[in-house]
Write an enzyme that holds these catalytic residues in place. Structure first.
Site, PDB file in Angstrom:
ATOM      1  N   SER A   1       0.861  -1.178   0.000  1.00  0.00           N
ATOM      2  CA  SER A   1       0.000   0.000   0.000  1.00  0.00           C
ATOM      3  C   SER A   1       0.900   1.232   0.000  1.00  0.00           C
ATOM      4  O   SER A   1       1.633   1.461   0.959  1.00  0.00           O
ATOM      5  CB  SER A   1      -0.887  -0.015   1.254  1.00  0.00           C
ATOM      6  OG  SER A   1      -1.597   1.197   1.384  1.00  0.00           O
TER       7      SER A   1
ATOM      8  N   LYS B   1      -1.104  -1.020  -4.430  1.00  0.00           N
ATOM      9  CA  LYS B   1      -2.292  -0.219  -4.100  1.00  0.00           C
ATOM     10  C   LYS B   1      -1.851   1.229  -3.928  1.00  0.00           C
ATOM     11  O   LYS B   1      -0.905   1.515  -3.202  1.00  0.00           O
ATOM     12  CB  LYS B   1      -2.905  -0.793  -2.818  1.00  0.00           C
ATOM     13  CG  LYS B   1      -3.730   0.137  -1.959  1.00  0.00           C
ATOM     14  CD  LYS B   1      -4.428  -0.678  -0.875  1.00  0.00           C
ATOM     15  CE  LYS B   1      -4.658   0.123   0.390  1.00  0.00           C
ATOM     16  NZ  LYS B   1      -5.236  -0.706   1.477  1.00  0.00           N
TER      17      LYS B   1
ATOM     18  N   LYS C   1      -2.941   5.078  -2.878  1.00  0.00           N
ATOM     19  CA  LYS C   1      -3.916   5.906  -2.186  1.00  0.00           C
ATOM     20  C   LYS C   1      -4.292   7.075  -3.099  1.00  0.00           C
ATOM     21  O   LYS C   1      -3.414   7.674  -3.745  1.00  0.00           O
ATOM     22  CB  LYS C   1      -3.313   6.458  -0.892  1.00  0.00           C
ATOM     23  CG  LYS C   1      -3.034   5.371   0.142  1.00  0.00           C
ATOM     24  CD  LYS C   1      -4.326   4.893   0.796  1.00  0.00           C
ATOM     25  CE  LYS C   1      -4.028   3.923   1.921  1.00  0.00           C
ATOM     26  NZ  LYS C   1      -5.270   3.439   2.566  1.00  0.00           N
TER      27      LYS C   1
ATOM     28  N   ASP D   1      -7.119   3.047  -3.290  1.00  0.00           N
ATOM     29  CA  ASP D   1      -7.852   3.112  -2.023  1.00  0.00           C
ATOM     30  C   ASP D   1      -8.193   4.575  -1.748  1.00  0.00           C
ATOM     31  O   ASP D   1      -7.298   5.415  -1.589  1.00  0.00           O
ATOM     32  CB  ASP D   1      -7.000   2.531  -0.887  1.00  0.00           C
ATOM     33  CG  ASP D   1      -7.781   2.391   0.421  1.00  0.00           C
ATOM     34  OD1 ASP D   1      -8.961   2.799   0.470  1.00  0.00           O
ATOM     35  OD2 ASP D   1      -7.206   1.855   1.399  1.00  0.00           O
TER      36      ASP D   1
ATOM     37  N   GLU E   1     -10.898   0.412  -3.676  1.00  0.00           N
ATOM     38  CA  GLU E   1     -11.159   0.171  -2.256  1.00  0.00           C
ATOM     39  C   GLU E   1     -11.871   1.371  -1.627  1.00  0.00           C
ATOM     40  O   GLU E   1     -11.435   2.514  -1.779  1.00  0.00           O
ATOM     41  CB  GLU E   1      -9.816  -0.102  -1.548  1.00  0.00           C
ATOM     42  CG  GLU E   1      -9.943  -0.500  -0.081  1.00  0.00           C
ATOM     43  CD  GLU E   1      -8.580  -0.905   0.514  1.00  0.00           C
ATOM     44  OE1 GLU E   1      -7.651  -1.228  -0.258  1.00  0.00           O
ATOM     45  OE2 GLU E   1      -8.458  -0.879   1.749  1.00  0.00           O
TER      46      GLU E   1
ATOM     47  N   ASP F   1     -13.615  -1.828   2.933  1.00  0.00           N
ATOM     48  CA  ASP F   1     -12.704  -1.839   4.087  1.00  0.00           C
ATOM     49  C   ASP F   1     -13.467  -1.245   5.273  1.00  0.00           C
ATOM     50  O   ASP F   1     -14.118  -1.972   6.037  1.00  0.00           O
ATOM     51  CB  ASP F   1     -11.424  -1.044   3.732  1.00  0.00           C
ATOM     52  CG  ASP F   1     -10.444  -0.881   4.891  1.00  0.00           C
ATOM     53  OD1 ASP F   1     -10.740  -1.325   6.004  1.00  0.00           O
ATOM     54  OD2 ASP F   1      -9.363  -0.281   4.678  1.00  0.00           O
TER      55      ASP F   1
ATOM     56  N   LYS G   1      -9.501  -6.598   8.196  1.00  0.00           N
ATOM     57  CA  LYS G   1      -8.522  -6.182   9.200  1.00  0.00           C
ATOM     58  C   LYS G   1      -8.996  -6.767  10.511  1.00  0.00           C
ATOM     59  O   LYS G   1     -10.101  -6.432  10.976  1.00  0.00           O
ATOM     60  CB  LYS G   1      -8.464  -4.648   9.289  1.00  0.00           C
ATOM     61  CG  LYS G   1      -7.806  -4.009   8.073  1.00  0.00           C
ATOM     62  CD  LYS G   1      -7.823  -2.507   8.140  1.00  0.00           C
ATOM     63  CE  LYS G   1      -7.155  -1.914   6.905  1.00  0.00           C
ATOM     64  NZ  LYS G   1      -7.492  -0.477   6.721  1.00  0.00           N
TER      65      LYS G   1
ATOM     66  N   GLY H   1      -3.903  -3.890   6.505  1.00  0.00           N
ATOM     67  CA  GLY H   1      -2.977  -3.532   7.567  1.00  0.00           C
ATOM     68  C   GLY H   1      -3.269  -2.134   8.053  1.00  0.00           C
ATOM     69  O   GLY H   1      -4.008  -1.373   7.414  1.00  0.00           O
TER      70      GLY H   1
HETATM   71  O1  OSB Z   1      -7.242   1.994   4.353  1.00  0.00           O
HETATM   72  O2  OSB Z   1      -6.081   0.250   4.281  1.00  0.00           O
HETATM   73  C1  OSB Z   1      -6.259   1.389   4.713  1.00  0.00           C
HETATM   74  C2  OSB Z   1      -3.229   2.435   6.804  1.00  0.00           C
HETATM   75  C3  OSB Z   1      -3.849   3.096   7.836  1.00  0.00           C
HETATM   76  C4  OSB Z   1      -5.213   3.238   7.823  1.00  0.00           C
HETATM   77  C5  OSB Z   1      -5.967   2.709   6.771  1.00  0.00           C
HETATM   78  C6  OSB Z   1      -5.352   2.002   5.752  1.00  0.00           C
HETATM   79  C7  OSB Z   1      -3.958   1.901   5.743  1.00  0.00           C
HETATM   80  C8  OSB Z   1      -3.209   1.283   4.657  1.00  0.00           C
HETATM   81  C9  OSB Z   1      -1.812   0.799   4.969  1.00  0.00           C
HETATM   82  O3  OSB Z   1      -3.593   1.197   3.522  1.00  0.00           O
HETATM   83  C10 OSB Z   1      -1.724  -0.680   5.057  1.00  0.00           C
HETATM   84  C11 OSB Z   1      -0.385  -1.085   5.634  1.00  0.00           C
HETATM   85  O4  OSB Z   1       0.609  -0.961   4.932  1.00  0.00           O
HETATM   86  O5  OSB Z   1      -0.348  -1.510   6.804  1.00  0.00           O
HETATM   87 MG    MG Z   2      -8.330   0.763   3.025  1.00  0.00          MG
END
Ligand code: OSB
Ligand code: MG
Length: 368
Positions: free
Chosen positions: A135, A161, A163, A188, A213, A238, A262, A290
């Protein structure tokens, strides 16, 4: 098994690089670490709640007193045979699944250690490694994003992924797609769009993303269903999925075709496994998300992701991407797009006590 006492610790760790999403930039993390003690064994868990309720409603300031004053006293010095017993004792208390997860996950580690088994064996998984993606937070420029994508693809990550946020979406994906026509790409949005942004979302539909996402509100499934009916690309939920019931309802109305599980968000491993099973019953694949965890939360995630319907690569990438030094002794590093599953008893990682002390903000000892 009788839990003799608990230690609830708050630690602070700097991230190696800032992590930017549509809801903010994180440069450091404040993380609750729980240890449950029972007959010489220690069970570990990590909380995913953050200092402010930017992701879901839970936050550290509300969760810690609940855990300390209510959840832990409910289970300490009682005979707990199964995580279901623990979940049943928490039943009167609504919501607060991240807080409940912290205690529940600590119990799973303890229970697995008491049987001398790796956590995955108790959860029903049987894998030596799990497929992983990465991510990537919002970068400063298109070029920098391209460099990051290139670097992680060359390290073998099986999915990238990205953001996104309003103004940093279609142009970014068009640019990246042009350089990496074959890469498995996802985006995402962390709930930053609404149905009135349908034009942006339909533009994203043209880049054969594996999924989009959480494009819409964190507490919505109805509009996600409306949106899914207008997209070719699958929606992955999510934030919207806090429970097996949420999953059943969302998948019943076709609000998405993938779920990011999660374990902290849904209330622990028992709940996560039920979300996994509900998704499987709809023929919907899941993957393990995560929350920028240390080795404790990461190891829990890895064990969970050994279950059979964790078909898509998750976000459980190498610990060294996040931290200069982790609080666990064992390295959690990917090789060729796979993360090895720790093989020791329980979650299979041990605390680096010395380093942990140096990161500690506060410690509470909770006794019956
Ligand atoms: O939306 O998946 C998410 C991190 C913090 C809060 C929300 C998210 C995330 C990540 C990072 O996408 C995932 C990771 O590398 O742990
Ligand atoms: Mg997410």
């Amino acid at each position: 098994m009788k839990i003799d006492r608990a230690e609830l610790r708050l630690i602070k760790l700097n991230l190696l690089r800032p992590f930017e999403t549509s809801f903010g930039v994180q440069t450091e993390r404040t993380i609750p670490i729980l240890t449950l003690f029972a007959g010489g064994l220690e069970g570990y868990a990590e909380g995913v709640m953050e200092e402010l309720p930017l992701f879901r409603e839970e936050f550290i300031g509300g969760a810690l007193p609940l855990i300390q004053e209510t959840l832990l006293p409910t289970i300490l010095a009682r005979d707990i045979h199964h995580p279901q017993d623990l979940w049943d004792s928490f039943r009167p208390f609504r919501g607060n699944r991240m807080a409940k997860a912290l205690v529940e996950m600590g119990f799973w580690d303890l229970w697995a250690k008491s049987l001398g088994l790796p956590l995955q064996a108790l959860l029903g998984g049987n894998r030596s490694e799990i497929p992983v993606g990465v991510s990537l937070g919002i970068q400063k420029s298109l070029e920098q994003t391209r460099e990051q994508v290139e670097k992680h693809l060359s390290q073998g990550y099986q999915r990238i992924k990205l953001k996104i946020k309003p103004g940093w979406d279609t142009r970014l994906i068009a640019y990246i797609r042009q350089y990496f026509p074959q890469a498995v790409l996802t985006v995402d949005a962390n709930s930053c769009y609404s149905l009135s942004d349908i034009q942006v979302l339909q533009a994203l539909d043209e880049f054969h993303l594996d999924y989009i996402e959480q494009p819409l509100a964190y507490d919505d499934i109805l509009d996600h269903a409306r949106l899914q009916s207008q997209l070719k690309t699958s929606i992955c939920l999510d934030e919207s999925i806090l429970s097996p019931e949420d999953a059943r309802k969302a998948l019943s109305i076709n609000a998405g075709r993938v779920i990011n599980i999660k374990v902290g968000r849904v209330g622990g491993h028992l709940q996560a496994r039920q979300v996994h099973d509900v998704a499987a019953s709809f023929g919907v694949p899941v993957w393990c998300g995560g929350m920028l965890e240390t080795g404790i939360g990461r190891a829990h995630n890895i064990h969970l992701a050994t279950l059979p319907n964790f078909i898509k690569p998750g976000d459980t990438s190498s610990s060294s991407r996040y931290w200069q030094q982790d609080i666990v002794n064992e390295p959690l590093e990917t090789a060729g797009g796979f993360m090895p599953v720790p093989s020791g008893p329980g979650i299979g990682v041990t605390l680096n006590r010395q380093f942990l002390e140096r990161c500690t903000l506060s410690v509470e000892n909770i006794k019956p």
